[in-house]
Design a protein around this motif. Structure first.
Motif, PDB file in Angstrom:
ATOM      1  N   LYS A  47      -4.316   2.176   8.168  1.00  0.00           N
ATOM      2  CA  LYS A  47      -4.955   3.636   7.996  1.00  0.00           C
ATOM      3  C   LYS A  47      -4.027   4.568   7.442  1.00  0.00           C
ATOM      4  CE  LYS A  47      -4.890   3.145  12.680  1.00  0.00           C
ATOM      5  NZ  LYS A  47      -3.360   2.571  13.168  1.00  0.00           N
ATOM      6  N   THR A  89      -6.622  -6.433   8.979  1.00  0.00           N
ATOM      7  CA  THR A  89      -7.633  -6.828   9.377  1.00  0.00           C
ATOM      8  C   THR A  89      -8.573  -5.153   9.327  1.00  0.00           C
ATOM      9  OG1 THR A  89      -7.092  -5.868  11.552  1.00  0.00           O
ATOM     10  CG2 THR A  89      -7.938  -8.303  10.828  1.00  0.00           C
ATOM     11  N   GLU A 109       8.468  -4.755  -7.256  1.00  0.00           N
ATOM     12  CA  GLU A 109       7.898  -5.922  -5.957  1.00  0.00           C
ATOM     13  C   GLU A 109       8.581  -7.027  -5.955  1.00  0.00           C
ATOM     14  OE1 GLU A 109       5.477  -5.791  -3.444  1.00  0.00           O
ATOM     15  OE2 GLU A 109       6.016  -7.670  -3.711  1.00  0.00           O
ATOM     16  N   VAL A 133      14.756  -6.863  -5.535  1.00  0.00           N
ATOM     17  CA  VAL A 133      16.276  -5.803  -4.738  1.00  0.00           C
ATOM     18  C   VAL A 133      16.719  -7.360  -4.344  1.00  0.00           C
ATOM     19  CG1 VAL A 133      16.732  -3.946  -3.633  1.00  0.00           C
ATOM     20  CG2 VAL A 133      14.624  -4.023  -5.858  1.00  0.00           C
ATOM     21  N   TYR A 186       1.094  -2.660  14.531  1.00  0.00           N
ATOM     22  CA  TYR A 186      -0.051  -3.034  13.541  1.00  0.00           C
ATOM     23  C   TYR A 186      -1.139  -2.138  12.379  1.00  0.00           C
ATOM     24  CZ  TYR A 186      -0.278  -6.065  17.881  1.00  0.00           C
ATOM     25  OH  TYR A 186      -0.293  -6.726  18.908  1.00  0.00           O
ATOM     26  N   GLY A 205       0.655  -1.375  -0.148  1.00  0.00           N
ATOM     27  CA  GLY A 205      -0.231   0.141  -0.132  1.00  0.00           C
ATOM     28  C   GLY A 205       0.847   1.368  -0.235  1.00  0.00           C
ATOM     29  N   GLY A 216      -0.457   0.140  10.148  1.00  0.00           N
ATOM     30  CA  GLY A 216      -0.364   0.776   8.185  1.00  0.00           C
ATOM     31  C   GLY A 216      -1.311   0.843   7.408  1.00  0.00           C
ATOM     32  N   ILE A 266      -8.855  -2.648   8.953  1.00  0.00           N
ATOM     33  CA  ILE A 266      -9.691  -1.374  10.502  1.00  0.00           C
ATOM     34  C   ILE A 266      -9.125   0.687   9.883  1.00  0.00           C
ATOM     35  CG2 ILE A 266     -10.192   0.108  12.720  1.00  0.00           C
ATOM     36  CD1 ILE A 266     -10.213  -3.193  13.419  1.00  0.00           C
ATOM     37  N   ASN A 318       1.836  -6.840   3.953  1.00  0.00           N
ATOM     38  CA  ASN A 318       0.398  -6.852   4.539  1.00  0.00           C
ATOM     39  C   ASN A 318      -0.437  -6.170   3.753  1.00  0.00           C
ATOM     40  OD1 ASN A 318       2.338  -8.004   6.161  1.00  0.00           O
ATOM     41  ND2 ASN A 318       3.318  -6.316   7.186  1.00  0.00           N
ATOM     42  N   ILE A 319      -0.522  -5.580   2.613  1.00  0.00           N
ATOM     43  CA  ILE A 319      -1.637  -4.375   2.597  1.00  0.00           C
ATOM     44  C   ILE A 319      -2.685  -5.519   1.830  1.00  0.00           C
ATOM     45  CG2 ILE A 319      -0.895  -4.990  -0.394  1.00  0.00           C
ATOM     46  CD1 ILE A 319      -3.241  -1.960   1.962  1.00  0.00           C
TER      47      ILE A 319
END
Ligand SMILES: Cc1cc2nc3c(=O)[nH]c(=O)nc-3n(C[C@H](O)[C@H](O)[C@H](O)COP(=O)(O)OP(=O)(O)OC[C@H]3O[C@@H](n4cnc5c(N)ncnc54)[C@H](O)[C@@H]3O)c2cc1C
Ligand SMILES: [Zn+2]
Lengths: 419, 92
Positions: A371, A77, A64, A208, A367, A42, A369, A79, A72-73
């Protein structure tokens, strides 16, 4: 690629949906770029988008190692909130909230941002006071917040166990009504498509594996798809920050990697139309549009780069879910998974120039990132373009630890496994 | 994950609490060198691979342990009692 619209949906339906084009190109790497961003999560994708949009820097590549959104994006969960206490955090997260509120329009991509509110439950008089203090601090900084009584909580969440005989009786809660959830994959895809349309090259399967140098200066990257030179190299690899920075010879950082697990239940009829957190342990739970309960708790609490956790946390999180919603005891779990968190030493992120010339660092998201995705990219793009932080991310410097200006919401100290 | 406590034998993860990186050396408490203290408090190697770390068998014999564990696989290759005295620490 045409704008997405209701008209496009109708037109394509009429043609048997054969007219859709891929949402982004699959270009080959060019030999050099103005900016190379490492990490297509993200934050990397939003950084690329805001570099092109706000700063006119579109000669940008995102490297990437897997597919876009494989980190993780796509594991969180979902929020989104800005209910922080401290000065360094609140304006940044509130800026993010404002970007979220217009994001689907801005990106021409439905990120399914749903402002269903978040409610933090309180179980002791001291916790009520502490939470009211945070609510007041939020309101002073222009963020919406209000305290709810048990009666109001019961009307809002009929399944909630409000019995005074509960092991941790619920005394009240703090609501941020503008908080909510968003579709995590759509955020990655929306930023990817919008960045691509502005000319950014999204290079998938491009890991990379080293850095190019001109003397002291970082001058590009070595990748599994060849060498790419760049005037500026931005590191945005979240849980892989420790391993990634070692490739540049940075052996120590105020970061530890830990695993956070998340869970989703089978689909249920509507049960919960907000996000709620348990205050006598650590649990956050909401219900997805498909009907599954989506929830998580603490990190496992030991250093790891394995994207899977252990059973004690599973048991802990289930017990807390059933404590809040006794009816959930009958619900079956559908899936669980883990993601590697870049836990910083004070629980707050780093968006800064350096630590080497030609390099820029974005990490320490713990936890929280998801948002931050819009504001992180917005501020990081500014930092890269101007070679100095924006006032909104000035406090997120890398040297704040050594200077004694930590931003520790929980007052936990340098124990990242407890943040 | 299970940890074999040298005192109690193999026990479930829930019995243990984590206390982080065991490779750091606490600076001399008389030291006023900020860089040395900051590095000790905040900077971590955070390796992807073998990691030496403190655990306490808090739900058992309560001994402090040094565990060598691979952070990529969770495989544990060694468990010892933590040394009672840390180097560099002076008591007056
Ligand atoms: C289970 C779970 C629940 C969470 N819940 C929430 C929540 O409810 N709310 C919230 O705000 N946050 C939440 N988070 C945190 C949030 O998801 C992360 O902080 C955020 O996604 C991190 O930023 P990112 O999207 O850029 O990371 P990622 O998506 O992890 O992006 C980093 C990318 O870098 C790539 N990469 C790594 N090394 C290299 C390399 N050498 N070369 C090329 N590419 C590389 C990776 O493949 C990855 O795609 C949660 C996280 C997890 C795991
Ligand atoms: Zn023991």
């Amino acid at each position: 690629m045409a704008e997405y619209s209701a008209w496009q949906v109708l037109k394509n339906a009429w043609r048997g949906n054969t007219g859709w084009k891929p949402a982004w190109r699959k270009p080959d790497p060019k030999p050099d770029y103005d900016v190379v961003i490492i990490g297509g999560g993200g934050h990397g994708l939003s950084t690329a988008y805001y570099l092109a949009k706000n700063h006119g820097i579109a000669n940008v590549a995102v490297c990437e190692k897997g597919w876009l959104g494989s980190g993780n994006i796509g594991r969180n969960t979902t929020i989104v909130r800005s209910n922080y206490l401290l000065q360094g955090n609140t304006p940044f997260y509130e800026h993010s909230m404002k970007l979220w509120e217009n994001l689907s329009h801005e990106l021409n991509f439905n990120v399914m941002f749903s402002q269903r509110g978040i409610i933090n439950l309180c179980h002791t008089p001291a916790q009520m006071d502490d939470t009211a203090r945070r609510g007041n601090a939020m309101r002073l900084m222009g963020v919406d917040a209000r305290m709810l009584t048990p009666e109001e909580l019961g009307r809002r969440m009929p399944g909630l166990d409000l019995s005074p005989n509960a092991r941790f009786p619920i005394l009240g809660g703090l609501e941020q009504p503008r908080a909510g959830t968003a579709r995590h994959d759509a955020v990655a895809w929306g930023y990817a498509r919008a960045a691509d349309r502005r000319g950014v090259d999204l290079l998938e399967n491009c890991e990379v594996i080293g850095f190019l140098r001109d003397g002291d200066r970082i001058a590009g990257v070595r990748t599994t798809r060849g060498e790419i030179r760049a005037k500026k190299v931005a590191v945005c690899v979240a849980g892989s920050t420790g391993a990634g920075m070692k490739l540049a010879g940075i052996d120590r950082l105020p970061i530890e990697s830990h695993v956070l697990q998340a869970f989703v239940s089978e689909s249920l009829k509507p049960l919960l139309d907000t996000v709620v957190t348990f205050g006598a342990g650590h649990l956050y739970i909401s219900q997805s549009d498909k009907g599954g309960l989506v929830f998580g708790g603490d990190i496992d609490g030991y250093n790891t780069y394995a994207q899977r956790g252990n059973l004690p946390i599973v048991e802990d999180v289930m017990a807390e879910a059933v404590t809040l919603f006794p009816a959930a005891a009958k619900v079956r779990l559908l899936r669980s998974w883990g993601g590697i968190m870049d836990m910083s030493m004070d629980g707050s992120p780093i968006i800064a120039t350096g630590p080497l010339p030609g390099m820029y660092l974005n990490c320490g998201w713990c936890y929280g990132g998801f948002k931050a995705t819009p504001a992180s990219g917005w501020c990081f793009a500014h930092t890269i373009a101007k070679d100095e932080p924006h006032p909104l991310n000035e406090a997120y410097s890398l040297d704040r630890f050594h200077r004694g200006y930590v931003i520790d919401e929980k007052g936990q100290g340098a124990t990242p496994w407890k943040h | 994950m299970r940890i074999t406590c040298p005192h109690c034998g193999p026990r479930d993860l829930v019995e243990f609490s984590y206390h982080g990186d065991a490779t750091l050396t606490r600076p001399d408490s008389a030291s006023t060198d900020q860089d040395v203290w900051n590095a000790y408090v905040y900077d971590r190697a955070n390796p992807a691979g073998e990691h030496r770390e403190f655990w306490q068998h808090s739900g058992g014999c309560r001994k402090h342990l040094v565990v060598t564990r691979n952070t990529l696989t969770h495989a544990i290759s060694g468990v010892d009692f933590a040394p009672g005295k840390r180097t560099g620490r002076k008591r007056s």
